[in-house]
Design a protein around this motif. Sequence first.
Motif, short mmCIF file in Angstrom:
data_model
loop_
_atom_site.label_atom_id
_atom_site.label_comp_id
_atom_site.label_asym_id
_atom_site.label_seq_id
_atom_site.Cartn_x
_atom_site.Cartn_y
_atom_site.Cartn_z
N LEU A 1 7.92 9.16 -0.38
CA LEU A 1 6.98 8.08 -0.66
C LEU A 1 7.07 7.05 0.46
O LEU A 1 8.17 6.76 0.95
CB LEU A 1 7.28 7.40 -1.99
N ILE A 2 5.93 6.51 0.86
CA ILE A 2 5.90 5.48 1.89
C ILE A 2 5.12 4.28 1.36
O ILE A 2 3.95 4.40 1.00
CB ILE A 2 5.27 6.01 3.18
N LEU A 3 5.81 3.15 1.31
CA LEU A 3 5.20 1.89 0.89
C LEU A 3 5.25 0.93 2.07
O LEU A 3 6.32 0.63 2.59
CB LEU A 3 5.95 1.29 -0.29
N ARG A 4 4.11 0.45 2.48
CA ARG A 4 4.05 -0.55 3.53
C ARG A 4 3.42 -1.83 2.98
O ARG A 4 2.40 -1.79 2.28
CB ARG A 4 3.22 -0.04 4.72
N ALA B 1 0.83 -1.21 0.00
CA ALA B 1 0.00 0.00 0.00
C ALA B 1 0.86 1.25 0.00
O ALA B 1 1.69 1.45 0.89
CB ALA B 1 -0.93 0.00 1.22
N TRP B 2 0.64 2.09 -1.02
CA TRP B 2 1.27 3.42 -1.05
C TRP B 2 0.41 4.37 -0.22
O TRP B 2 -0.79 4.51 -0.46
CB TRP B 2 1.34 3.94 -2.48
N ALA B 3 1.01 5.04 0.75
CA ALA B 3 0.26 5.90 1.66
C ALA B 3 0.09 7.30 1.09
O ALA B 3 1.04 7.89 0.57
CB ALA B 3 0.97 5.98 3.01
N ARG B 4 -1.11 7.83 1.22
CA ARG B 4 -1.38 9.25 0.95
C ARG B 4 -1.23 10.07 2.22
O ARG B 4 -0.74 11.19 2.19
CB ARG B 4 -2.79 9.43 0.39
N TYR B 5 -1.69 9.47 3.34
CA TYR B 5 -1.65 10.15 4.63
C TYR B 5 -0.88 9.29 5.63
O TYR B 5 -0.97 8.06 5.63
CB TYR B 5 -3.06 10.37 5.18
#
Length: 364
Positions: free
Chosen positions: A301-304, A141-145
């Motif tokens: 960018l944050i990918l979890r 999941a790429w985070a928007r917030y």
Amino acid sequence: MIMSCSRMRRFCGVMLAGVIAGVGIGVKAHAQAAPLEVRVVVVTTFELGQDRGDMPGEFQHWVERYPLEQSFPAPGTEHGVLRYNAQDHVLGLVSGEGPSHMAAAITALALDPRFDLRHAYFILAGIAGVNPYKASLGSAAWARYVVNGGAAHLIDSREIPADWPDGFTPLQGHVPDEYPRPPLHSIAGDMAYQLRPSLVQWAYEYTKAITLPDNAALQAHRHVYQDFPEALKPPHVMIGDTISSETYWLGARMNRWAERWVSYWTDHQGEMVTTAEEDIALCQALALQAKAGRVDAQRILILRTASNFDMPPTAVTPATMLANAAHEENLPGLHAATDAAYRVASPIVRHLATDWARYKEHVP
């Protein structure tokens, strides 16, 4: 020629001064050598053992596959070593787990005179718990917030008012749904960050068709979540927001709080999909360093990727779930999640780094 003692002392003094001056010039020239221009910083949070050749945590795939072959000492960080790809100008970092380690590592890096980070993209690629109402194990999941789940007022659940949904209220507030909502950034804390929407959407569109690893063990673990349709789906790439807290919480009641908390702090625009520890500290540290002109806070960018569900299936207690997943090595989706983090984030890293003529000045 024979010199007097006094002339000899003067001569030696002049020669020594010249040597010292020469050494000083050399040291000064070395100290003022141009810093390495970094195009992308890959941020991970832990490694289980060595950086190569054993059970991989978040960092090992980057070291071995990208690869990140060059090493730099990294004083001031938990891991102690940075890894670098000189051809692509990509730097890899292990922060250490938890927001304190992340904030310290990012600040140390931003202040490091060896690196020029003014145009660097920061991409956090790490594992996370996942909301079974929203996604399945192994998904990315790429985070928007990014929402801060660690800064709050809290009343024990055995003492909260009967009409409250949970015991959490915002700092600078006295009820769960305090309105007007307190500011996102204040002396009380940084509660939420919105990442650059166009950059997040670009990363998602570029990676959404990537096939993520699946196997019989993941399928068996998903199968017990029959009351959660999204949890039954195969792993996939998506957009989903993250809540960041140093407390490793789990259970249905905490999941409901996290969903509410993310919605509250994002004016009902965010949707809690993943839960991790370090993301808020990454955003805080970079936002502060951006004020000093050392980084660009619009390039995050944050990918979890989902290594475990954040609540148990029906009829299983949170305590039982915790007993089976208290350590990273036992997380049911660990291997799939670390693999997915590299598979999804690495094409973005490589594309940004190799098309630098476009992306140095132009953020997607």
